[in-house]
Enzyme design. Sequence first.
Site, short mmCIF file in Angstrom:
data_model
loop_
_atom_site.label_atom_id
_atom_site.label_comp_id
_atom_site.label_asym_id
_atom_site.label_seq_id
_atom_site.Cartn_x
_atom_site.Cartn_y
_atom_site.Cartn_z
CG ASN A 7 25.19 4.55 56.31
OD1 ASN A 7 25.81 3.43 56.98
ND2 ASN A 7 24.43 4.04 55.31
CG HIS A 10 22.23 8.85 67.08
ND1 HIS A 10 22.26 9.31 68.91
CD2 HIS A 10 22.72 10.21 65.97
CE1 HIS A 10 23.68 10.24 68.70
NE2 HIS A 10 23.64 11.01 67.33
CE LYS A 11 17.39 6.95 60.64
NZ LYS A 11 16.89 6.34 59.49
CG ASP A 68 14.04 7.17 55.26
OD1 ASP A 68 14.15 6.90 54.65
OD2 ASP A 68 12.84 7.60 53.98
N GLY A 149 18.63 14.24 65.87
CA GLY A 149 17.72 14.44 65.01
C GLY A 149 17.57 15.95 65.11
CE1 TYR A 150 14.43 18.89 61.15
CE2 TYR A 150 15.12 16.95 61.18
CZ TYR A 150 15.16 17.80 60.61
OH TYR A 150 15.29 18.37 59.12
CG ASP A 151 15.13 13.20 68.72
OD1 ASP A 151 14.00 12.91 68.78
OD2 ASP A 151 15.70 12.36 69.90
CE LYS A 171 13.21 9.37 70.37
NZ LYS A 171 14.39 9.51 68.86
CG HIS A 176 9.15 8.41 65.36
ND1 HIS A 176 9.22 9.37 66.51
CD2 HIS A 176 10.99 8.28 64.47
CE1 HIS A 176 10.77 9.39 66.71
NE2 HIS A 176 10.91 8.99 65.51
P1 ITT Z 1 19.62 6.40 57.36
O1 ITT Z 1 19.28 6.54 56.38
O2 ITT Z 1 21.37 5.95 57.21
O3 ITT Z 1 18.63 5.08 58.89
P2 ITT Z 1 19.17 8.86 58.28
O4 ITT Z 1 19.78 9.35 59.60
O5 ITT Z 1 19.18 9.07 57.04
O6 ITT Z 1 20.51 7.18 58.88
P3 ITT Z 1 16.39 9.36 58.16
O7 ITT Z 1 16.87 9.11 56.27
O8 ITT Z 1 15.76 8.57 58.71
O9 ITT Z 1 17.53 8.68 58.85
O10 ITT Z 1 16.93 10.97 58.35
C1 ITT Z 1 15.90 11.22 58.69
C2 ITT Z 1 15.62 12.13 59.51
O11 ITT Z 1 14.86 12.73 60.00
C3 ITT Z 1 17.53 12.70 60.20
O12 ITT Z 1 17.59 14.33 60.10
C4 ITT Z 1 17.22 12.31 61.62
O13 ITT Z 1 18.15 12.94 62.39
C5 ITT Z 1 16.34 12.11 61.85
N1 ITT Z 1 15.78 11.73 62.65
C6 ITT Z 1 15.20 10.16 62.36
N2 ITT Z 1 14.77 10.02 63.39
C7 ITT Z 1 14.47 10.53 64.25
C8 ITT Z 1 14.31 11.13 65.96
O14 ITT Z 1 13.59 9.27 66.10
N3 ITT Z 1 14.63 11.95 66.48
C9 ITT Z 1 13.84 13.35 65.86
N4 ITT Z 1 15.10 13.39 64.80
C10 ITT Z 1 15.00 11.75 63.70
#
Ligand code: ITT
Length: 191
Positions: A7, A10-11, A68, A149-151, A171, A176
């Site tokens: 969901n 960005h991913k 994840d 996110g934490y970028d 990036k 990862h």
């Molecule tokens: P989905 O489960 O729907 O894929 P989500 O945002 O809930 O989306 P995660 O459970 O993997 O995804 O969440 C991981 C957390 O880490 C979330 O707060 C993201 O914003 C952060 N995150 C994930 N990938 C990141 C990235 O490449 N750079 C920075 N922060 C990231």
Amino acid sequence: MIVFATNNAHKLQEIRQILGDGAKVMSLEDIGCRDDIPETADTLEGNAEIKARWVAEKYGADMVFADDTGLEVAALGGAPGVYSARYAGPGHDSAANMARLLREMDGVADRSARFRTVIALVRGAELTLVEGVVNGTIATEPHGTDGFGYDPVFVPEGHSVTFAQMSADEKNAISHRGRAMARLLEVLSIK
Ligand code: ITT
């Protein structure tokens, strides 16, 4: 049909950029899935599998993968880890999550951390798990506006800027998610 079960827009954008025009990846929106998939496992592997299986089983897709991701901070015993999305509460609020992280890290000398992505691929009854890791450090304050996110607080090893100060291609080349995706493509023998 390949579905990427996320969901997180960005991913999705990153994965589409990594794969290029060659592979067509459907999003949850494309297949009409608006489910709030429960991420109840206490590992990245478990949650990635739950998301991929949910979509494969409910939507009959023959190939589904899910990501994840967790930020694992050494001085915090690996936290926020699998709870990265909800570190500051259930709202998935990146600014609040970063603010809590910087508070916890206030005055902490060892700032080493890593991002870890687990991708689960479900093809019929078959499950494949791959992982991608990038080591780095937690900055003392946010820098940059790209990424998500934490970028803004993560400085990858060998660099002096955060992921949020890099272009998407920079990036993806070291991240990862980029590394996990490269592993997945090896497994699928696509690239
Ligand atoms: P989905 O489960 O729907 O894929 P989500 O945002 O809930 O989306 P995660 O459970 O993997 O995804 O969440 C991981 C957390 O880490 C979330 O707060 C993201 O914003 C952060 N995150 C994930 N990938 C990141 C990235 O490449 N750079 C920075 N922060 C990231």
